[in-house]
Design an enzyme around this catalytic site. Structure first.
Site, short mmCIF file in Angstrom:
data_model
loop_
_atom_site.label_atom_id
_atom_site.label_comp_id
_atom_site.label_asym_id
_atom_site.label_seq_id
_atom_site.Cartn_x
_atom_site.Cartn_y
_atom_site.Cartn_z
N LYS A 144 6.60 -1.21 -3.53
CA LYS A 144 6.39 0.11 -3.74
C LYS A 144 6.55 1.02 -2.60
O LYS A 144 6.29 0.27 -1.40
CB LYS A 144 4.85 0.21 -4.31
CG LYS A 144 4.60 1.48 -5.29
CD LYS A 144 5.03 1.25 -6.67
CE LYS A 144 5.21 2.42 -7.64
NZ LYS A 144 5.31 1.99 -9.18
N ASP B 265 8.42 7.36 -9.23
CA ASP B 265 7.17 7.08 -9.84
C ASP B 265 6.63 8.48 -9.68
O ASP B 265 7.63 9.60 -9.81
CB ASP B 265 6.30 6.39 -8.75
CG ASP B 265 4.98 5.69 -9.37
OD1 ASP B 265 5.15 4.75 -10.14
OD2 ASP B 265 3.98 6.56 -9.04
#
Ligand code: GLU
Length: 448
Positions: free
Chosen positions: A129, A169
């Site tokens: 991430k 995201d």
């Protein structure tokens, strides 16, 4: 206390000491480690091989400066992150979040969750991430582009179709991915489509990727409802958020005959008793990039409540799709009192641990994020598959693939929770099923 629980406790305390002031990361680790104790008791090899100690330590953490120039000609500096957490199952895979709240603890919690989520999809993807504390709100298109280009000017050296494949995201959608892909292509002189997912359809993106997280979460809840011989038909639903996940959750719920009566943003919620007008929602959020408040300019019988708590609105199905820890135990109590039957986490870790415990205790069907919202990254995996084979699948074919993946994830959660003696506890089911596959691969690969 069993020996396995004791070890988990020690490892968790060590994580807290070693990663101070990162409460979201601690929370995510706590949830996974304690829920897999039944597996650790049955198969001590995972403890003996120190899989837990290894899995909580990211393989690599990259933190970098992102300087850029705003429209006034002033220099701005943000911090960029990419946490490459685990590559036992495939290249690191996971989104980029641009939001002012981003710091190492947020990216680490998301990266840790991503390992198990990606494992559950059944596709060959490791977990990672990234993101930045850059706040995209109110920025011009040119500022967004300059920021994305600067971000990629550092990130490009760490990623690649076989190394690490970022996507979107919160705060990162098609526009940002386009600017980042453009800069990657320019720096590397390679048209490497598989280096990013969530791309536009014109340059290597996949149909259904935009809709995938919301559709997938709805498919997951549809499967949970079948356990109780229920469907979405005629159900009143509340979906928090109004970003990409929320919008396509509303769309799929409406297609399945449910009625979403409220959505929100960080300023408040809008409640429309006739059901949320999806076309208007898309126009406001996707085209005009406006706040949800403006919904009431077009629908006079809808109400907007500034700072209102969306979970006070009675519903049978709740889909928290905004951000972490947005639904606490008090909200859970209210929802249960109002007749809630199911929760599907569209966002990552939106329910606090005590809210989750309460839902499960009360017999509410609960779909944890790493299972319920896996449709986004699963469709990223399908995008990588299309890029690798230089093909483009049509919408229906891709949606059917997504649906099948979500059904498989639900079955894995259900069977695993039954097998370990926690029927209908899909938190235990998702964590054990997701963890086991990664842990077994780590055993195969040796101490690396
Ligand atoms: N950010 C999404 C997630 O939380 C998608 C990641 C991806 O497509 O790589 O899973």
């Amino acid at each position: 206390m069993s020996k396995a629980t004791e070890r988990v406790e020690q490892i968790y305390n060590h994580v807290v000491r070693k990663n101070p002031a990162e409460p979201e990361f601690h929370q995510a680790v706590h949830e996974v480690l304690f829920s897999i104790v039944p597996l650790l008791e049955r198969y001590p090899i995972y403890l003996d091989a120190k899989i837990l100690e290894r899995i909580v330590e990211p393989e690599r953490q990259i933190i970098f400066r992102v300087p850029w120039i705003d429209d006034k000609g002033e220099v701005q500096v943000n911090r960029g992150f990419r946490i490459e957490f685990n590559s036992a199952l495939g290249p690191y895979k996971g989104g980029l979040r641009f939001h002012e709240s981003v710091y190492a603890g947020i990216i680490k919690f998301l990266g840790f969750e991503q390992i198990f989520k990606n494992s559950l999809t059944g596709l060959a993807m490791g977990g990672g991430k990234g993101g930045s504390d850059f706040n995209p709100k109110g920025k011009s298109d040119n500022e967004i582009m300059r920021f994305c280009q600067s971000f990629m000017t550092e990130l490009y050296r760490h990623i690649g179709e076989h190394t690490d494949v970022p996507a979107g995201d919160i705060g990162v959608g098609g526009r940002e991915i386009g600017y980042m892909f453009g800069q990657y292509k320019r720096i590397t002189n390679r048209y490497e489509a598989g280096v990013l997912t969530g791309k536009g359809i014109r340059y290597g993106g996949s149909l259904v990727r935009t809709e995938a997280t919301g559709y997938g979460a709805t498919f997951f809840v549809e499967e949970m409802l079948k356990v109780k011989n229920e469907t979405f038909e005629g159900k009143t639903c509340v979906v928090s958020g109004s970003g990409n996940v929320a919008i396509y959750t509303v769309e799929k719920i409406h297609q399945l005959g449910g009625k979403v009566v409220a959505v929100s943003d960080s300023n408040g919620y809008v409640m429309d008793p006739k059901g949320i007008d999806l076309e208007l929602l898309k126009q406001l959020k996707e085209v005009e990039r406006k706040r949800i408040k403006d919904y009431t300019l077009y629908h006079k019988d809808a109400v907007y409540k500034e700072n209102g708590n969306i979970w006070e609105i009675p519903c049978q199905i709740a889909m928290p799709s905004a951000t972490q820890n947005e639904l606490n135990v008090k909200d859970a109590e209210i929802l249960i009192k109002n007749g809630l039957i199911a929760v599907g986490e569209g966002a990552n870790m939106p329910c606090t641990p005590d809210a989750v415990d309460l839902f499960i205790k009360a017999g509410v069907l609960f779909g944890p994020g790493k299972a319920a919202n896996a449709g986004g990254v699963a469709t990223s995996g399908l995008e990588m598959e299309q890029n690798a084979s230089r093909s483009n699948w049509d919408f229906d074919y891709t949606e059917q693939k997504l649906k099948k993946i979500m059904q498989n994830i639900f079955q894995a959660c259900k069977q695993t929770s039954d097998e370990f003696g926690y029927p209908q506890n899909y938190v235990v089911g998702a964590n054990i099923a997701g963890f086991k596959k990664v842990a077994d691969a780590m055993l195969d690969l040796g101490v690396i």
